[in-house]
Scaffold this active site. Structure first.
Site, PDB file in Angstrom:
ATOM      1  CG  HIS A 153      -3.519  -9.989  -4.663  1.00  0.00           C
ATOM      2  ND1 HIS A 153      -4.101 -11.099  -5.219  1.00  0.00           N
ATOM      3  CD2 HIS A 153      -4.220  -8.925  -5.140  1.00  0.00           C
ATOM      4  CE1 HIS A 153      -5.099 -10.744  -6.003  1.00  0.00           C
ATOM      5  NE2 HIS A 153      -5.188  -9.412  -5.965  1.00  0.00           N
TER       6      HIS A 153
ATOM      7  CG  LEU B  28      -5.722   1.186  -3.476  1.00  0.00           C
ATOM      8  CD1 LEU B  28      -6.737   2.094  -2.798  1.00  0.00           C
ATOM      9  CD2 LEU B  28      -4.789   0.579  -2.438  1.00  0.00           C
ATOM     10  CG  ASP B  29      -5.631  -6.030  -4.396  1.00  0.00           C
ATOM     11  OD1 ASP B  29      -4.985  -5.814  -5.438  1.00  0.00           O
ATOM     12  OD2 ASP B  29      -5.196  -6.681  -3.431  1.00  0.00           O
ATOM     13  NE  ARG B  30     -15.291  -5.591  -8.100  1.00  0.00           N
ATOM     14  CZ  ARG B  30     -16.045  -6.132  -9.047  1.00  0.00           C
ATOM     15  NH1 ARG B  30     -15.527  -7.029  -9.863  1.00  0.00           N
ATOM     16  NH2 ARG B  30     -17.299  -5.780  -9.196  1.00  0.00           N
TER      17      ARG B  30
END
Length: 257
Positions: free
Chosen positions: A160, A55-57
Site C-alpha cells: 500500500h 497489485l492490491d485487489r
C-alpha cells in the site's frame, strides 16, 4: 467470465491487465473468495503461472507473471532490487504538489502481527501532478472541491505504499476505503460513476531475464477511469495499451529453463 487482456507473452513470461477488484491469489485475509487472477490466467493459457510482484485487489493495471519457477526467481529479484521501472496514475483529493519525493518510513502491513511489532522501513515515492480540476460543488466543508491527477513512481515496494504515502502527505486517493475520506469516495461513486479505487498501474519496464532486450509494458485504463478522465477534461493523459520492445533475439547461452 471474459478472458484477461494479455499485453505481452513469450515462452518465459506473460503480462496482463489486472481488473480492479480481482484478487491475485488466495489470501488468509479473503477467505471464501473463489475468483483469482492466477487461476483465471492458468485456465486461459492452459499452463501454470508464477507471480513475481503484487497489485492490491482494488488496483488495476499491468501485471507480469513468469511461466516457470526459475524465471519467477529472476524477475522477483529484479523487483526486490529496484531494477523495474513502475508508473501509476492516481486521482487524489486536493491540488497535489507539482513534483515531490515522498519518503515517509512505513511499517509493513502483513496482517500477521500487530503494527507496533513491525519496524518502520525506508520508502520512497516520486509524485508529479499532471492535471487538476476545481468542481463548483460542496463535497466537504469547502464550497468547491479540488482534485488532481497524479503520476506516482514508487522507488521501493512496501504494501500500500502509494496509497499510504499520498494519504500521509494530505492527498488521499479517491476510492481508498482504508486511507481515504468517505465523503469524497461517495461523491465519486454516486455523482461521477467511479465507485472504485482510482489507482492504476500503467507502465512497467525491465530487462528481460533471458533475452538481451528491454521490455516496456503499457496498459490502458479501464472504462470507469476513461469515462472519468473524459468528464474531468483529462483525456489527454490517457495511456496507450501497447507494448514496445525490440524484435526477439536469441536467448543468452547460459540458461535453459
Amino acid at each position: 467470465m471474459p478472458p484477461l487482456n494479455v499485453l505481452y507473452q513469450d515462452e518465459h513470461l506473460v503480462a496482463v491487465h489486472k481488473p480492479s477488484g480481482l484478487l491475485v491469489h488466495r489470501s488468509a485475509l479473503a477467505r471464501g473468495e473463489t475468483d483469482f487472477l492466477l487461476q483465471r490466467l492458468r485456465n486461459q493459457l492452459g499452463r501454470r503461472v508464477y507471480p513475481v510482484h503484487r497489485l492490491d485487489r482494488p488496483t488495476s493495471g499491468v501485471m507480469v507473471l513468469a511461466l516457470s519457477s526459475a524465471v519467477a526467481g529472476r524477475l522477483s529479484e529484479a523487483f526486490s532490487e529496484r531494477q523495474v521501472e513502475k508508473r501509476y496514475l492516481a486521482v487524489v483529493r486536493g491540488k497535489a504538489p507539482e513534483r515531490e519525493r515522498l519518503d515517509y518510513p512505513l511499517r509493513e502491513e502483513d496482517g500477521t502481527r500487530p503494527k507496533s511489532e513491525m519496524p518502520a522501513m525506508p520508502t520512497m515515492t516520486d509524485i508529479r501532478r499532471l492535471d487538476s480540476v476545481e468542481l463548483p460543488v460542496q463535497v466537504d466543508r469547502y464550497p468547491v472541491a479540488r482534485y488532481s491527477l497524479v503520476e506516482a513512481r514508487p522507488l521501493t515496494g512496501r504494501r500500500h505504499q502509494i496509497r499510504r504515502h499520498l494519504s500521509r502527505r494530505g492527498y488521499p486517493i479517491i476510492g481508498d476505503a482504508k486511507h481515504g475520506k468517505s465523503v469524497h469516495n461517495r461523491f465519486f461513486a454516486e455523482q461521477l460513476s467511479a465507485p472504485r479505487l482510482l489507482l492504476a498501474a500503467t507502465h512497467l519496464a525491465f530487462d528481460h531475464p533471458l533475452f538481451d532486450k528491454r521490455v516496456q509494458l503499457n496498459c490502458a485504463l479501464d472504462d470507469t477511469m476513461v469515462a472519468l478522465f473524459d468528464h474531468l477534461g483529462w483525456a489527454g493523459h490517457l495511456p496507450l495499451d501497447s507494448v514496445r520492445t525490440p524484435p526477439p533475439t536469441t536467448p543468452t547461452a547460459l540458461e535453459t529453463l
